[in-house]
Design an enzyme around this catalytic site. Structure first.
Site, short mmCIF file in Angstrom:
data_model
loop_
_atom_site.label_atom_id
_atom_site.label_comp_id
_atom_site.label_asym_id
_atom_site.label_seq_id
_atom_site.Cartn_x
_atom_site.Cartn_y
_atom_site.Cartn_z
N ASP A 132 0.83 -1.20 0.00
CA ASP A 132 0.00 0.00 0.00
C ASP A 132 0.87 1.25 0.00
OD1 ASP A 132 -2.42 -1.31 0.05
OD2 ASP A 132 -2.76 -1.08 2.21
N ARG A 182 -0.92 -0.61 -8.85
CA ARG A 182 -2.24 -0.07 -8.51
C ARG A 182 -2.18 1.45 -8.60
NH1 ARG A 182 -3.69 -0.84 -2.49
NH2 ARG A 182 -3.96 -3.03 -3.07
C1 LIG Z 1 -8.64 -0.97 -4.04
C2 LIG Z 1 -8.19 0.34 -3.49
C3 LIG Z 1 -6.97 0.41 -2.86
C4 LIG Z 1 -6.50 1.62 -2.36
N1 LIG Z 1 -5.25 1.71 -1.82
C5 LIG Z 1 -4.78 2.90 -1.44
C6 LIG Z 1 -3.43 3.06 -0.99
O1 LIG Z 1 -2.65 2.10 -0.92
N2 LIG Z 1 -3.02 4.29 -0.61
C7 LIG Z 1 -3.86 5.39 -0.68
O2 LIG Z 1 -3.41 6.49 -0.35
N3 LIG Z 1 -5.13 5.26 -1.07
C8 LIG Z 1 -5.61 4.07 -1.46
N4 LIG Z 1 -6.91 3.96 -1.88
C9 LIG Z 1 -7.86 5.09 -1.68
C10 LIG Z 1 -7.85 6.04 -2.85
O3 LIG Z 1 -6.61 6.71 -2.87
C11 LIG Z 1 -8.99 7.06 -2.73
O4 LIG Z 1 -8.80 7.79 -1.56
C12 LIG Z 1 -10.36 6.44 -2.71
O5 LIG Z 1 -10.46 5.36 -3.60
C13 LIG Z 1 -11.42 7.48 -3.14
O6 LIG Z 1 -11.17 7.94 -4.43
P1 LIG Z 1 -12.01 7.45 -5.70
O7 LIG Z 1 -11.08 7.39 -6.86
O8 LIG Z 1 -12.67 6.17 -5.38
O9 LIG Z 1 -13.09 8.55 -6.01
P2 LIG Z 1 -13.70 9.75 -5.13
O10 LIG Z 1 -12.94 10.98 -5.49
O11 LIG Z 1 -13.85 9.38 -3.70
O12 LIG Z 1 -15.14 9.83 -5.76
C14 LIG Z 1 -15.33 10.28 -7.09
C15 LIG Z 1 -16.76 10.02 -7.50
O13 LIG Z 1 -16.98 8.62 -7.54
C16 LIG Z 1 -18.31 8.32 -7.10
N5 LIG Z 1 -18.22 7.48 -5.90
C17 LIG Z 1 -17.17 7.32 -5.09
N6 LIG Z 1 -17.45 6.46 -4.08
C18 LIG Z 1 -18.73 6.08 -4.28
C19 LIG Z 1 -19.61 5.22 -3.59
N7 LIG Z 1 -19.23 4.54 -2.49
N8 LIG Z 1 -20.84 5.07 -4.07
C20 LIG Z 1 -21.25 5.71 -5.18
N9 LIG Z 1 -20.45 6.56 -5.88
C21 LIG Z 1 -19.23 6.74 -5.43
C22 LIG Z 1 -18.98 9.66 -6.82
O14 LIG Z 1 -19.59 10.06 -8.01
C23 LIG Z 1 -17.80 10.55 -6.52
O15 LIG Z 1 -18.07 11.90 -6.74
C24 LIG Z 1 -7.35 2.77 -2.44
C25 LIG Z 1 -8.57 2.69 -3.08
C26 LIG Z 1 -9.00 1.50 -3.62
C27 LIG Z 1 -10.31 1.48 -4.34
#
Ligand SMILES: Cc1cc2nc3c(=O)[nH]c(=O)nc-3n(C[C@H](O)[C@H](O)[C@H](O)COP(=O)(O)OP(=O)(O)OC[C@H]3O[C@@H](n4cnc5c(N)ncnc54)[C@H](O)[C@@H]3O)c2cc1C
Length: 306
Positions: A132, A182
């Site tokens: 991560d 990732r």
């Molecule tokens: C598998 C995975 C591993 C990760 N590993 C790390 C890591 O190692 N280090 C790290 O710093 N971060 C990690 N993250 C977190 C990542 O960096 C983001 O903080 C997190 O995924 C939120 O960003 P997003 O791209 O999903 O979109 P966001 O900016 O949260 O959302 C964008 C849009 O997506 C839609 N949306 C988002 N969530 C939902 C929901 N639950 N239901 C409906 N619509 C929704 C909405 O329209 C929203 O406006 C990980 C995320 C994932 C998915």
């Protein structure tokens, strides 16, 4: 405003103890976390596998301040990997590891040795480890440890955060044959000096990074719930002629479950990030920072005491 409050709270262990003991936060946490122990993680991993989803299991470890804690986290992962193998869940299930939980802030060599032991256990179980990404002060160290681990275990996965200004360069370095990367937006509070802080700038960086990874020789793991970015990733996969087993989508446990199913039904590999453990406080607050509406929704559902 909510985002910065939740993210600041995620870094406070005193507040952590307070929040962890509150029934509202337990209710919210149990929505996003498989449960407290390996048994719960195995049950949830089995359910996901039965639905045709791949899994990456994350043990939510306490903030590691002693060598004993780092060793305990290593042992937990070794046990977890053995149990995943015995349950027949590998290779579809891999593990995600935070180097900070393996002692990175105490002693990088110690964290490397522990990570090497976890990679060895993963290889024995027929699966892989992904490291991560944490806050930007650890990025250089994490990428160096990754490079060392890959000498023996080339399938060890990297995580790159699109909000960091450096990440396009890191994508170029890591878009090599066999390299599992990732790409996510990034979940830690970061200063302007090292990170894009405007949502649109982060999205644009995500797309630039996606272009590099999708056109490169590695194996991109597109970790987002963002519908626009998912559509762009589907488009890039077609554009760069990637077969469905040459990249994957990743989402967090219990997030956009219908979208996970849609992508899998279309023939994509979809991997669910499945956390378990009692130390869910920091994880929960990072999720609430992303979607404060979740806290409000759950607060309404939980009956008041008395
Ligand atoms: C598998 C995975 C591993 C990760 N590993 C790390 C890591 O190692 N280090 C790290 O710093 N971060 C990690 N993250 C977190 C990542 O960096 C983001 O903080 C997190 O995924 C939120 O960003 P997003 O791209 O999903 O979109 P966001 O900016 O949260 O959302 C964008 C849009 O997506 C839609 N949306 C988002 N969530 C939902 C929901 N639950 N239901 C409906 N619509 C929704 C909405 O329209 C929203 O406006 C990980 C995320 C994932 C998915």
């Amino acid at each position: 405003m909510f985002r910065s409050v939740f993210l600041a709270a995620a870094g406070s262990s005193r507040l952590g103890r307070l929040v962890s003991s509150a029934s509202l936060s337990k209710n919210v946490a149990h929505r996003f976390v498989a449960g407290d122990d390996v048994e719960a993680a195995l049950v949830a991993a089995r359910e996901l596998a039965d639905d045709g989803l791949a899994v990456t299991v994350d043990h939510l470890a306490p903030e590691t301040t002693t060598a004993d804690q780092a060793r305990a986290t290593r042992d937990e992962y070794v046990t977890l990997l053995g149990r995943l193998k015995t349950a027949g869940l590998t290779p579809a299930a891999e593990v995600s590891v935070k180097l900070s939980a393996l002692g990175q802030r105490l002693d990088e060599k110690l964290a490397y040795d522990h990570a090497l032991a976890v990679c060895a256990a993963a290889a024995e179980a027929g699966t892989s480890v992904t490291l991560d990404a944490e806050d930007h002060t650890s990025t250089d160290s994490t990428l160096e440890i990754l490079s060392d681990l890959r000498k023996e275990y080339p399938s060890t996965g990297a995580v790159l955060q699109a909000y960091l200004r450096r990440t396009e360069g890191d994508c170029r370095e890591l878009a090599t044959a066999g390299s599992r990367v990732r790409l996510c937006k990034g979940a830690y509070p970061e200063p302007e000096s090292v990170a894009f802080t405007d949502a649109l700038d982060i999205d644009k960086s995500f797309v630039r990074c996606l272009n590099i990874l999708m056109s490169g020789e590695g194996y991109p793991m597109v970790a987002t719930h963002d519908p626009r970015l998912i559509a762009i990733a589907e488009d890039r996969a077609r554009w760069f002629d990637r077969a469905s087993d040459e990249f994957e989508f990743q989402m967090l446990y219990a997030m956009r479950v219908e979208e996970q199913a849609r992508l899998a039904a279309n023939g994509n590999i979809v991997r669910v990030y499945l956390p378990y453990g009692t130390e869910w406080y920091g994880y929960l607050l990072r999720r609430l920072a992303e979607r404060p509406s979740t806290a409000v929704r759950f607060a309404r559902r939980v009956p008041k005491k008395g």
